[in-house]
Design a protein around this motif. Structure first.
Motif, PDB file in Angstrom:
ATOM      1  N   ASN A 109      26.533  21.089  45.366  1.00  0.00           N
ATOM      2  CA  ASN A 109      27.028  20.907  44.241  1.00  0.00           C
ATOM      3  C   ASN A 109      28.705  21.188  44.347  1.00  0.00           C
ATOM      4  O   ASN A 109      29.105  22.233  44.623  1.00  0.00           O
TER       5      ASN A 109
ATOM      6  N   ARG B  84      25.421  16.407  42.641  1.00  0.00           N
ATOM      7  CA  ARG B  84      24.200  17.205  43.085  1.00  0.00           C
ATOM      8  C   ARG B  84      22.834  16.706  42.619  1.00  0.00           C
ATOM      9  O   ARG B  84      22.019  17.080  43.235  1.00  0.00           O
TER      10      ARG B  84
ATOM     11  N   ASP C 149      33.134  34.586  42.133  1.00  0.00           N
ATOM     12  CA  ASP C 149      32.411  33.213  42.759  1.00  0.00           C
ATOM     13  C   ASP C 149      32.086  32.202  41.871  1.00  0.00           C
ATOM     14  O   ASP C 149      31.897  31.099  41.704  1.00  0.00           O
ATOM     15  N   THR C 150      32.675  32.370  40.377  1.00  0.00           N
ATOM     16  CA  THR C 150      32.314  31.549  39.239  1.00  0.00           C
ATOM     17  C   THR C 150      33.587  30.612  39.055  1.00  0.00           C
ATOM     18  O   THR C 150      33.686  29.803  38.435  1.00  0.00           O
TER      19      THR C 150
ATOM     20  N   ILE D 104      25.668  31.491  39.520  1.00  0.00           N
ATOM     21  CA  ILE D 104      26.162  30.845  38.457  1.00  0.00           C
ATOM     22  C   ILE D 104      25.061  30.685  37.467  1.00  0.00           C
ATOM     23  O   ILE D 104      25.352  30.911  36.303  1.00  0.00           O
TER      24      ILE D 104
ATOM     25  N   ARG E   3      25.136  31.140  45.893  1.00  0.00           N
ATOM     26  CA  ARG E   3      26.072  30.953  44.840  1.00  0.00           C
ATOM     27  C   ARG E   3      25.617  30.245  43.787  1.00  0.00           C
ATOM     28  O   ARG E   3      26.041  30.501  42.625  1.00  0.00           O
ATOM     29  N   GLU E   4      24.876  29.058  43.751  1.00  0.00           N
ATOM     30  CA  GLU E   4      24.282  28.423  42.752  1.00  0.00           C
ATOM     31  C   GLU E   4      23.474  29.638  41.846  1.00  0.00           C
ATOM     32  O   GLU E   4      23.288  29.267  40.495  1.00  0.00           O
TER      33      GLU E   4
ATOM     34  N   LEU F  91      25.313  28.599  49.790  1.00  0.00           N
ATOM     35  CA  LEU F  91      25.481  27.793  48.645  1.00  0.00           C
ATOM     36  C   LEU F  91      24.216  28.008  47.642  1.00  0.00           C
ATOM     37  O   LEU F  91      24.465  28.002  46.580  1.00  0.00           O
TER      38      LEU F  91
ATOM     39  N   LYS G 242      30.569  21.934  42.223  1.00  0.00           N
ATOM     40  CA  LYS G 242      31.051  22.792  41.107  1.00  0.00           C
ATOM     41  C   LYS G 242      31.056  24.274  41.771  1.00  0.00           C
ATOM     42  O   LYS G 242      31.386  25.203  41.068  1.00  0.00           O
ATOM     43  N   THR G 243      30.621  24.558  42.786  1.00  0.00           N
ATOM     44  CA  THR G 243      30.288  25.748  43.541  1.00  0.00           C
ATOM     45  C   THR G 243      31.741  26.072  44.392  1.00  0.00           C
ATOM     46  O   THR G 243      32.239  25.051  44.876  1.00  0.00           O
ATOM     47  N   ASP G 244      32.086  27.260  44.333  1.00  0.00           N
ATOM     48  CA  ASP G 244      33.318  27.517  45.075  1.00  0.00           C
ATOM     49  C   ASP G 244      33.365  26.723  46.502  1.00  0.00           C
ATOM     50  O   ASP G 244      34.286  26.480  46.915  1.00  0.00           O
ATOM     51  N   TYR G 245      32.483  27.366  47.311  1.00  0.00           N
ATOM     52  CA  TYR G 245      32.290  26.994  48.672  1.00  0.00           C
ATOM     53  C   TYR G 245      32.187  25.431  48.771  1.00  0.00           C
ATOM     54  O   TYR G 245      33.094  25.069  49.751  1.00  0.00           O
TER      55      TYR G 245
END
Length: 275
Positions: free
Chosen positions: A5, A183, A59-60, A225, A221-222, A218, A7-10
């Motif tokens: 994705n 994604r 993280d967002t 979110i 992190r998702e 990942l 849209k996630t930071d990593y």
């Protein structure tokens, strides 16, 4: 194929902010800031490192910084949660980036323009239908631009971009679709695969090219979110219900539903509960 994705930071930093991402970032910025024109001839990615494994609200959002060939600084951020005072934070970060260019003894003439490009996974400007917005300093009465207009704020609101794959026409459309929908895809769309930089972005985003540790990070992190989005949605629902309860003695059910955004059925259930 399965894609991470963006849209996630990593993932965002890996695709656009890594050492090998220069051509990808140039194409992305030319598409979003310069309407697909090859305005950016070269750039330097500042601190091209992957984000550390951290937990919490930081993280967002995502942050990639680049210096263009003419010295212009671009800060790119993607926000997935509509947190309080986010608009102020965007302005603060842009102003801080502009001011922190100066070293001791340097004059103001050395300051270079700053473009803050912000992508949001929510609607920021409810009264605007366009999915992109650009803000600069202007004179109030006639709209003339301030001579030293060195700070520009640009926003891309992903929910307002509703084109399907077959409707993608410009490279701008295709990059925004990539951010919003990669994604959910199982292959690279044919009408996007002919752009080398986009193809490379899909390759980097391919889960098959990631290690098990990267995939686990990942996923975490998702999940963070999604949990935060759920918490925000619940808080807003509770606020709407509190307002509706105060209006029960003043308005009928239809008017309360229209005012608060609650469903008519929910308002009726509240009235029964309170009676």
């Amino acid at each position: 194929m399965r894609f991470i994705n963006p849209k996630t930071d990593y993932a965002f930093k890996k695709i656009f902010g890594s050492a090998e991402s220069k051509d990808i970032l140039m194409s992305f910025l030319n598409a979003l800031i310069y309407n697909g024109n090859s305005t950016i001839e070269d750039l330097e990615i500042i601190n091209p490192n992957l984000p550390p494994k951290v937990q919490g609200l930081k993280d967002t959002y995502l942050d990639v910084r680049a210096k263009l060939h003419d010295g212009t600084l671009v800060i790119i951020e993607m926000q997935v949660l509509n947190v309080q005072s986010f608009g102020k934070r965007v302005l603060f970060n842009a102003a801080k980036t502009y001011a922190f260019q100066l070293q001791k003894g340097e004059g103001y003439r050395t300051l270079k323009p700053v473009i803050a490009l912000t992508l949001t996974d929510f609607e920021m400007f409810a009264n605007r239908h366009q999915f992109t917005s650009r803000f600069v300093y202007r004179e109030v009465s006639d709209g003339s631009i301030y001579p030293e207009n060195d700070i520009e704020l640009m926003f891309v609101e992903l929910p307002k971009f509703t084109k399907e794959i077959e409707q993608l026409e410009t490279i701008t459309d295709k990059w925004i679709y990539f951010i919003k929908s990669a994604r959910t895809l199982s292959s690279i769309p044919e009408n996007m695969d002919n752009i080398p930089e986009l193809h490379r972005a899909f390759e980097i985003a391919n889960q098959a090219n990631l290690t098990p540790d990267e995939l686990e990070d990942l996923d975490r992190r998702e999940m963070f979110i999604y949990d935060q989005q759920g918490a925000v949605a619940l808080s807003r629902e509770q606020e709407k219900r509190a307002i509706a309860e105060k209006l029960l003695t003043l308005l009928d059910d239809e008017a309360i539903a229209a005012t608060t955004g609650l469903s008519l059925q929910t308002v009726r259930e509240l009235r029964e509960k309170m009676s």
